[in-house]
Design an enzyme around this catalytic site. Structure first.
Site, PDB file in Angstrom:
ATOM      1  CG  ASP A  78      -2.253  -0.578   1.244  1.00  0.00           C
ATOM      2  OD1 ASP A  78      -2.546  -0.855   0.055  1.00  0.00           O
ATOM      3  OD2 ASP A  78      -2.661  -0.869   2.164  1.00  0.00           O
TER       4      ASP A  78
HETATM    5  C1  GLC Z   1      -1.914  -3.931   5.327  1.00  0.00           C
HETATM    6  C2  GLC Z   1      -3.106  -3.807   4.637  1.00  0.00           C
HETATM    7  C3  GLC Z   1      -2.646  -4.744   3.172  1.00  0.00           C
HETATM    8  C4  GLC Z   1      -1.691  -4.483   2.498  1.00  0.00           C
HETATM    9  C5  GLC Z   1      -0.432  -4.545   3.436  1.00  0.00           C
HETATM   10  C6  GLC Z   1       0.890  -4.343   2.703  1.00  0.00           C
HETATM   11  O1  GLC Z   1      -1.777  -4.987   5.836  1.00  0.00           O
HETATM   12  O2  GLC Z   1      -4.327  -4.132   5.022  1.00  0.00           O
HETATM   13  O3  GLC Z   1      -3.812  -4.598   2.279  1.00  0.00           O
HETATM   14  O4  GLC Z   1      -1.245  -5.416   1.522  1.00  0.00           O
HETATM   15  O5  GLC Z   1      -0.691  -3.542   4.567  1.00  0.00           O
HETATM   16  O6  GLC Z   1       0.973  -2.830   2.608  1.00  0.00           O
END
Ligand code: GLC
Length: 803
Positions: free
Chosen positions: A495
């Protein structure tokens, strides 16, 4: 050695705290998203019905210290010559040191057994299956030599149903909050609470099985002296009786004073409280009456136990490793049930105020973790996810379960793409897993609407599940950048790497490859030759592009910027190697031969630590708006070179694909949270579930875990453990046996319920190999290949010999 906080009681499937003073708040979950929430180790209670943001019941402020009241407590009061003395079995908020303390974190219940001031208090908190009621089943026993006069005061603090509003408007909210009392002729009492606009729609209530001496509905009155009375010592509890104040506005509490009278030495009393929500109080009459009955409460608790028995029975393993057994048999499938319910919506870290909802990507992955245990519930959930996929094949990032309103997540906040490059592809894996578990190919024909922000539900376009999946593939195929690799969009799984428009993602390329493989199997099972050809063409072409552009010499690059510059390359001084960049080309099958092993070895040499594999390295050291979120963390934290645990099982899976069972198991074991039980002053987080992140080597607090419970680590570690290491893999034709274990394991066994039958699988490893099946017999008969025929019922003996 670190201080001990508790131990695992595997017999009872519990973790037992022996002190209330855990390093940080530790959570347990009760009920489901339908009704339920969190009970913490200090008795704090956060419950909601169907949506933590839009229909919250208790006021739990997660940032408060452990010692503060959070949503509920239970006061025990003794009459002494010096006046009334208070303590709480939860320790918080009175902070009276108990003589004995035990808090059992169980499967959807928490149970305290505490001795203080000559009294033993046993409290069990749970939500009966299928009900909208939280029960507190309390037993008080006088364990002293003298008789004692004892009262109990259970208390809940209510919140406005709109959880965020509660925090942002201190005029409108209290003007609406109302608490009324409904005393009964028998002395029993029901307290009713609502925000004014919900009066005729949804009301909360609190009640008790015993007659109530007196009660309080207003926090001011309960704490006393203009709230200069504290939660540790509410002044109203220093009086003989409470003031019976309803609350016409303000901070609503439900406090009841229950007088147990004189308890002789050895004498016990049982008190059962209930907290629930119903459309109107009349609707609650039956349920209130039911849970005033001790036998009904005992039965409800037994039924909860039966649910878990049944749930866990689907797969039980016996390997030479006890820690693995305890994870795979209890704690990991339990955590998967939790992520299935709560996605990333409500935890002590994801606070459920509506910034997030049910995540498309997250829940798609979570469902894979419960597919063996509750395939039809998982399918229903997958249908909801498919209903927030757009007609162009991409997906909304998240939705609110109460309204089914969906949005684009954080991508709304930044200029540039408003979709995530990966979301829509995950659901292909989820549906595939459902088909492999159940064989119900019919599901592919089910019509499901696409999401639209403008069209009413009835006017939205529909297509079959199969078409939805093909559309997902189309979207990625049609949205590629200058190397022909998929565009990143706002972000992919990670993210926090948010590159300017036009960047390409190797993660999406490989997830696309994996999704294509799954869909190809489905198209073949359907004998849909046209799509077999089409999808195979996409697969070969993407494999070629990845291999042509993304190999960096010793590992794979992770992204290309809009200017075609690599990220995750030896050319970068920071963020030069990314773990997911190496595991996923193996999972997709795009990496072959040397490249497969070289990439995985680079991870092992440069990113592995005693607490798990770091997500990337070296960490970016300073905010860089071109990179976005990842550079907001200091090096070693979260996605910036932290041990972001979710990525670890993917390396385990890749290692088993490469045939390296010893390394896969080493990676499995090193992140087993139980392994931290002797290291909790460093780890701090709950040892009975996987946390989302652990601080990496570059951080001074290396080894500290945070964001427990709601993480994709749960479902994928379960998949890595059961399907890739133990090798019990459902597929479209039946249950495939394909282990990849440590060479030193002589044998192990698995009991697996699958499509109506139960297989007792015994695997022996006489030649000390990791991988390779020499023979399989089913009920004494040799079978061809590695797929067990579908038996539909009965018990079957399977002998597998490796070699
Ligand atoms: C958090 C989010 C997930 C994402 C991860 C890595 O766990 O919920 O959707 O893939 O972070 O950024």
């Amino acid at each position: 050695m670190s201080k001990q906080y508790g131990y695992f009681d595997d017999q009872n499937k519990e973790y037992v705290l022996t002190t209330p003073k855990t390093p940080i708040k530790w959570a347990n979950y009760v009920g489901t998203l339908e009704f339920g929430g969190i009970i913490d180790n200090t008795g704090g209670t956060l419950v909601c019905k169907q949506d933590p943001a839009l229909n919250r019941i208790t006021k739990y402020i997660a940032q408060q210290p452990q010692s503060d009241f959070k949503g509920s407590s239970l006061y025990v009061r003794r009459k002494t010559e010096q006046g009334y003395q208070l303590f709480s079995p939860f320790f918080t908020p009175c902070l009276t040191e108990p003589d004995e303390f035990e808090c059992r974190i169980g499967l959807s219940y928490t149970r305290w057994r505490v001795v203080a001031e000559g009294l033993e208090i046993d409290v069990k908190v749970f939500v009966p299956k299928g009900s909208s009621t939280l029960l507190q089943d309390i037993k008080v026993t006088n364990v002293s030599q003298q008789s004692q006069q004892v009262d109990l005061a259970p208390v809940y603090e209510f919140t406005h149903f709109d959880a965020l509003k509660q925090l942002v408007n201190a005029d409108w909210v209290p003007q609406t909050m109302t608490l009324k009392a409904h005393p009964e002729a028998t002395g029993h009492l029901v307290l009713e609470q609502y925000a004014f606009m919900k009066r005729d729609l949804a009301v909360n209530y609190m009640s008790c099985n015993l007659p109530v001496d007196s009660w309080e509905g207003d926090r001011r009155a309960f704490l006393g002296e203009n709230e200069f009375g504290s939660w540790a010592k509410p002044l109203s509890l220093m009086e003989d009786s409470l003031s019976n104040s309803e609350c016409d506005r303000g901070d609503n509490v439900g406090a009841m004073l229950i007088k147990l009278g004189e308890l002789a030495p050895g004498q016990s009393q049982r008190v059962i409280t209930q907290l629930g929500q119903v459309a109107s109080l009349e609707d609650a009459a039956d349920s209130i009456a039911l849970y005033r009955d001790e036998k009904a409460v005992d039965q409800a608790f037994a039924e909860l136990g039966e649910f878990w028995e049944d749930y866990l029975k689907v797969m039980q393993v016996e390997t030479p490793d006890d820690a693995m057994n305890s994870m795979l048999n209890v704690h990991n499938p339990r955590q998967c049930h939790t992520t299935k319910n709560w996605s990333r919506y409500l935890s002590l870290y994801q606070l459920g105020y509506g910034a997030r909802g049910i995540g498309f990507r997250d829940s798609s992955q979570d469902l894979i973790g419960v597919m063996a245990h509750m395939p039809e519930e998982a399918r229903e959930f997958a249908e909801r996810l498919l209903s927030v996929q757009l007609e162009n094949g991409s997906a909304m990032h998240q939705y609110f379960p109460l309204t089914m309103e969906a949005n684009e997540g954080d991508s709304r906040e930044e200029p540039g793409p408003d979709y995530y490059g990966d979301d829509h592809l995950w659901i292909v894996l989820t549906v595939a897993q459902y088909l492999k578990e159940t064989g119900n190919l019919e599901f592919l024909n089910k019509p499901i609407t696409y999401y639209s922000k403008t069209l009413e539900l009835a006017d939205r376009q529909q297509a079959s599940v199969y078409q939805h999946l093909l559309k997902a593939i189309d979207f990625t195929w049609n949205n590629v950048g200058q190397h022909g690799l998929p565009l990143l969009g706002f972000a992919d799984w990670n993210d926090t790497v948010n590159l300017p428009s036009g960047a390409e993602s190797l993660f999406v390329a490989n997830l696309f490859g994996k999704a294509l493989k799954e869909l190809l199997d489905i198209a073949e099972a359907l004998d849909d030759q046209a799509n077999v050809e089409l999808l195979n063409g996409y697969y070969q072409e993407m494999k070629q592009r990845v291999n042509q552009h993304a190999w960096d010499g010793e590992w794979w690059v992770r992204y290309f910027t809009e200017q075609g510059q690599p990220i995750g390359s030896h050319k970068n001084s920071h963020g030069s190697l990314y773990t997911n960049g190496q595991s996923w080309p193996v999972i997709s099958g795009f990496a072959e031969g040397d490249r497969m092993l070289t990439g995985l070895n680079s991870v092992n040499h440069k990113l592995n630590t005693q607490y798990g594999i770091m997500l990337s390295g070296p960490g970016y050291n300073g905010f860089d708006p071109q990179l976005g979120g990842v550079s907001t963390y200091p090096p070693g934290a979260k996605e910036n070179g932290g041990i972001f645990l979710h990525s670890n099982p993917w390396v385990m899976m890749a290692e088993t694909i490469a045939g390296n069972g010893d390394r896969a198991f080493e990676y499995y074991n090193q992140i087993n949270p139980a392994f931290h039980n002797d290291n909790l002053d460093v780890f701090q987080s709950e040892p009975y579930c996987y946390p989302q992140n652990i601080l990496g080597k570059e951080h001074k607090q290396f080894g500290m875990g945070r964001n427990a419970w709601l993480s994709g680590t749960s479902s994928w570690t379960y998949v890595a453990g059961t399907q890739y290491i133990l090798g019990i893999k459902p597929n479209l034709q039946g249950l495939e046996i394909d282990p990849c274990i440590p060479k030193a394991w002589p044998e192990y066994s698995v009991r697996r319920r699958y499509r109506g039958a139960t297989y007792n699988i015994k695997v022996s490893n006489p030649n000390g190999v990791s991988k390779g099946v020499a023979s399989i017999t089913l009920n004494g008969e040799t079978i061809d290949g590695q797929i067990l025929p579908i038996m539909t019922e009965g018990e079957h003996q399977v002998e597998v010999v490796l070699g």
